[in-house]
Design an enzyme around this catalytic site. Structure first.
Site, PDB file in Angstrom:
ATOM      1  N   CYS A   1       5.742  -4.473   0.490  1.00 22.28           N
ATOM      2  CA  CYS A   1       6.468  -3.231   0.748  1.00 22.28           C
ATOM      3  C   CYS A   1       6.264  -2.679   2.164  1.00 22.28           C
ATOM      4  CB  CYS A   1       6.072  -2.194  -0.289  1.00 22.28           C
ATOM      5  SG  CYS A   1       6.144  -2.892  -1.946  1.00 22.28           S
TER       6      CYS A   1
ATOM      7  N   HIS B   1       4.831   7.179   1.845  1.00 31.41           N
ATOM      8  CA  HIS B   1       5.267   6.005   1.093  1.00 31.41           C
ATOM      9  C   HIS B   1       5.769   6.497  -0.269  1.00 31.41           C
ATOM     10  CE1 HIS B   1       5.649   1.860   0.052  1.00 31.41           C
ATOM     11  NE2 HIS B   1       4.724   1.888  -0.888  1.00 31.41           N
TER      12      HIS B   1
ATOM     13  N   HIS C   1      12.753   2.581  -4.264  1.00 31.41           N
ATOM     14  CA  HIS C   1      11.834   1.811  -3.438  1.00 31.41           C
ATOM     15  C   HIS C   1      12.563   0.535  -3.023  1.00 31.41           C
ATOM     16  CE1 HIS C   1       8.547  -0.067  -1.669  1.00 31.41           C
ATOM     17  NE2 HIS C   1       7.631   0.025  -2.613  1.00 31.41           N
TER      18      HIS C   1
END
Lengths: 400, 346
Positions: free
Chosen positions: A160, A293, A328
């Site tokens: 990620c 995040h 995400h």
């Protein structure tokens, strides 16, 4: 900061917009891209909401003028790169060394899934065209060739944090005078592999995610692509390119705690933020906004929140997670949020964190929930953390 | 400024001790070279080993070996290159996903399928909290880690960088890549003329830094990945930048892979380097995207040896057993990402 790289071009596609300005308008109107999958062929069409771009592969292919039958991630990547390159479309750049650094985590997995379905029946079956671009690097290579970028091309997969790390590597190459211009960012399309993978980890919310909320249940997966054009101040001024911001600080650290979970103290997160700040020579009070995040999982938001508290103490700047809007987007998220940071600096706004209701017990701060106009916002921090303990923090600055 | 190679960890189709003078390398039979894995029990606790795929255990074992060889307990940065990533776990999860129709799946294989699993696991094992990157770009994934190490060791002169290239070739990957006509036939070997190469895999990790020490293997002074079609011209430029003549290169490790479609291209591009002995390193490691790391391990071994074994050398180039002083690695992958690495004896 004298060596800091200038950001002179932006491109983005996500479930909340097909280009940068559409993304911005959706953030402003508090839109999210969450829905049940329509184009993703999965059995989870009624139980796992995702942030899907409501375009078929064929429609996406047409947007970037690429042939049919390629992995969806290629189209997303090419669409965002096309936007990023627009600022130099009318310049003669033939003398310049242009590089392309792209993060992605699944390569051509969407097509590999088709291939494997037939291959598992019989090893001589399966269309080779569907497995040809399986590698992550193939995605980058196809897009680089489409746009004729050849001086330097690479792909990063640090889960990620991939596209945030693409920007670090771009910056390093520019500072070392290896390249003149770098298109850096990342892309990932939804596929069954990642949707089911995250589902086995039990970190997907069956409702729209609630980052930094006490009752958060997990994340929603999204898809998208985003790229930033980075260059030196010398090239920027020679070609008279508009500067959105500078990438003034960055750091990559490893949490060294667990393959998929973050440490309770947020050690890696803390180290990344601290070192990025140290590179800028700034203090915590100079950071005016943190784009977290903030995935919405129990583990990430607690760990990241505690790391923010450790670094910023009592004086925590506004914090929000735009993953409540975009989901995400894995290999794209670092760059997508970097694009948002540039827009935030441009228009002096702080983006809201949607769906926050209940203060987290572990934290003494809560995320910002309103679209806020601000003044004199000079520096934004943007965090990206991933599997393998990979933690990256970037700092974007506006010229005073 | 380049980097000094301080430690090597190697798992390949060869039994390979980089510090020894023993050069027993076997070209092997058939169209596939498989890694000879060591006994891991002294390197990895059995409980952990049981859960590790081949690429992860090879990566961890090579990381430990490279660090031990370099005399360090922890690197400052970790950067690995892998084109394929963790294929075995990827295939496992993909197969379950399809055969079980997206239900009753378990997370272990998914967790370990991410390309950065190896670098993440090394960091976890060593509690290494520094820079941790995984480059996954086709035939220059390893080369990018070396390029990056040049920059990292310049930013911080005390930096010990752990770099390397690692790829595993599963049976499924071998079957599928075979269907593209990439490999030779099952009963053929490297020297069979015609199309196709020998499949390979391997893990080659290095500790590099900016310091010349007594135990350094070699000095890597430059690396270049070509961006044009004019490879021979770029090679001339590469030598020129390094203030060298073609005659200064005494040994070339060439990425010839036994496939005539590509080998003629390499031979043509290297034609100006006339005085050098040549070694076709893929005879010993097979063809795979990060094979350049195997070449660098072999080059380091040659550069600390007092001889250059004749039996490794190609017959159509000068032959002699003088110790190597300056080695040029010239590799490519499917006629893309042609790269040059220059290594010098200390």
């Amino acid at each position: 900061m004298e060596n800091a790289c200038c950001i002179v071009g932006l491109g983005a596609i996500s479930s909340i917009g097909l280009d940068v300005e559409e993304n911005y308008e959706s953030l402003q109107s508090l839109q999210s891209g969450i829905s049940y999958p329509e184009f993703l062929q999965t059995l989870h069409k009624t139980d796992l909401p995702v942030c899907e771009i409501k375009k078929s592969d064929a429609e996406l292919a047409a947007l970037c003028k690429m042939p049919l039958g390629l992995p969806r991630t290629v189209y997303l990547s090419a669409i965002a790169v096309q936007q990023t390159l627009a600022v130099i479309a009318n310049h003669d750049m033939s003398k310049l060394r242009i590089g392309f650094i792209s993060g992605n985590t699944i390569g051509g997995m969407d097509r590999s899934e088709y291939f494997f379905t037939d291959y598992l029946q019989n090893q001589s079956q399966g269309q080779l065209q569907d497995i040809r671009y399986h590698e992550c690097g193939s995605i980058t290579e196809l897009v680089a060739k489409h746009f004729g970028i050849k001086h330097f091309v690479t792909t990063i997969n640090t889960a990620c944090s991939s596209s945030a790390n693409a920007m670090i590597h771009a910056s390093r190459l520019l500072k070392n005078n290896k390249l003149d211009i770098v298109i850096a960012g990342g892309a990932d399309a939804l596929c069954r592999f990642t949707l089911n993978g995250f589902n086995t980890l039990m970190i997907l919310d069956s409702e729209p995610s609630k980052p930094f909320d006490e009752n958060r249940k997990g994340l929603n997966l999204g898809e998208g692509a985003a790229y930033l054009m980075l260059t030196s101040e010398a090239i920027r001024s020679e070609y008279n390119l508009h500067k959105y911001a500078t990438l003034s600080g960055y750091a990559n650290a490893n949490d060294a705690f667990h393959q998929t979970a973050s440490s309770a103290e947020g050690n890696g997160n803390y180290q990344a933020m601290k070192e990025a700040l140290a590179m800028t020579g700034l203090t915590t009070s100079d950071i005016h906004y943190i784009n977290a995040h903030g995935t919405g999982t129990g583990n990430n938001d607690a760990s990241e929140g505690i790391a923010i508290q450790r670094l910023f103490g009592e004086n925590i700047p506004p914090v929000s997670s735009t993953k409540a809007n975009t989901g995400h987007t894995l290999g794209a998220c670092g760059a997508l949020e970097a694009v948002y940071a540039c827009l935030g600096l441009r228009d002096q706004v702080i983006f809201p964190n949607l769906r926050f209701e209940t203060q987290m017990k572990d934290l003494h701060f809560s995320p910002d929930t309103k679209w806020q106009a601000t003044k004199n916002m000079q520096h934004i921090m943007s965090n990206s953390f991933g599997f393998g303990g990979n933690c990256t923090s970037l700092i974007f600055s506006k010229d005073s | 400024m380049g980097v000094y190679i301080q430690g090597i960890g190697n798992i390949s189709a060869q039994i390979f001790d980089p510090r020894s003078q023993d050069f027993t390398l076997h070209a092997g039979h058939g169209n596939r070279l498989i890694c000879i894995e060591p006994d891991y029990k002294d390197m990895i606790p059995p409980m952990q080993l049981r859960r590790m795929s081949k690429i992860v255990r090879m990566g961890i074992a090579c990381a430990k070996a490279a660090m031990q060889d370099a005399g360090i307990v922890k690197p400052d940065t970790i950067s690995l290159g892998t084109a394929y990533g963790c294929l075995a776990d990827t295939e496992f999860f993909l197969q379950k996903l399809i055969t079980q129709d997206e239900s009753m799946l378990t997370p272990t294989a998914f967790i370990q399928s991410t390309h950065n699993t190896v670098s993440g696991q090394i960091a976890l094992l060593l509690n290494c909290t520094g820079h941790n990157f995984t480059y996954v770009h086709r035939g220059h994934s390893f080369e990018t880690t070396l390029q990056e190490a040049f920059m990292l060791t310049q930013e911080n002169v005390n930096c010990n960088a752990l770099i390397g290239g690692i790829d595993e070739l599963t049976n499924n990957a071998f079957n599928i890549i075979s269907r593209f006509g990439t490999y030779k036939k099952e009963d053929e070997h490297f020297n069979n003329e015609g199309k196709g190469c020998i499949a390979g895999e391997g893990a080659n990790l290095f500790v590099v830094n900016a310091k010349d020490t007594k135990s350094s293997y070699a000095y890597c002074s430059d690396i270049h990945v070509c961006s044009t079609e004019n490879i021979a011209e770029e090679l001339d430029g590469f030598l020129h930048v390094n203030q060298l003549q073609a005659s200064d290169i005494d040994t070339c490790l060439l990425g010839l892979n036994g496939d005539e479609r590509y080998d003629t291209i390499i031979a043509n591009n290297i034609r100006n380097v006339k005085n050098a002995r040549t070694i076709s390193f893929k005879k010993y490691c097979g063809e795979y995207p990060s094979s350049g790391a195997f070449a660098m391990a072999l080059a380091c071994k040659l550069l600390q040896s007092n001889t250059t074994p004749m039996n490794l050398q190609d017959l159509n180039a000068p032959l002699n057993d003088e110790p190597a002083q300056r080695v040029l690695i010239y590799n490519h992958y499917k006629n893309q990402y042609h790269s040059f690495i220059l290594l010098n004896r200390l």
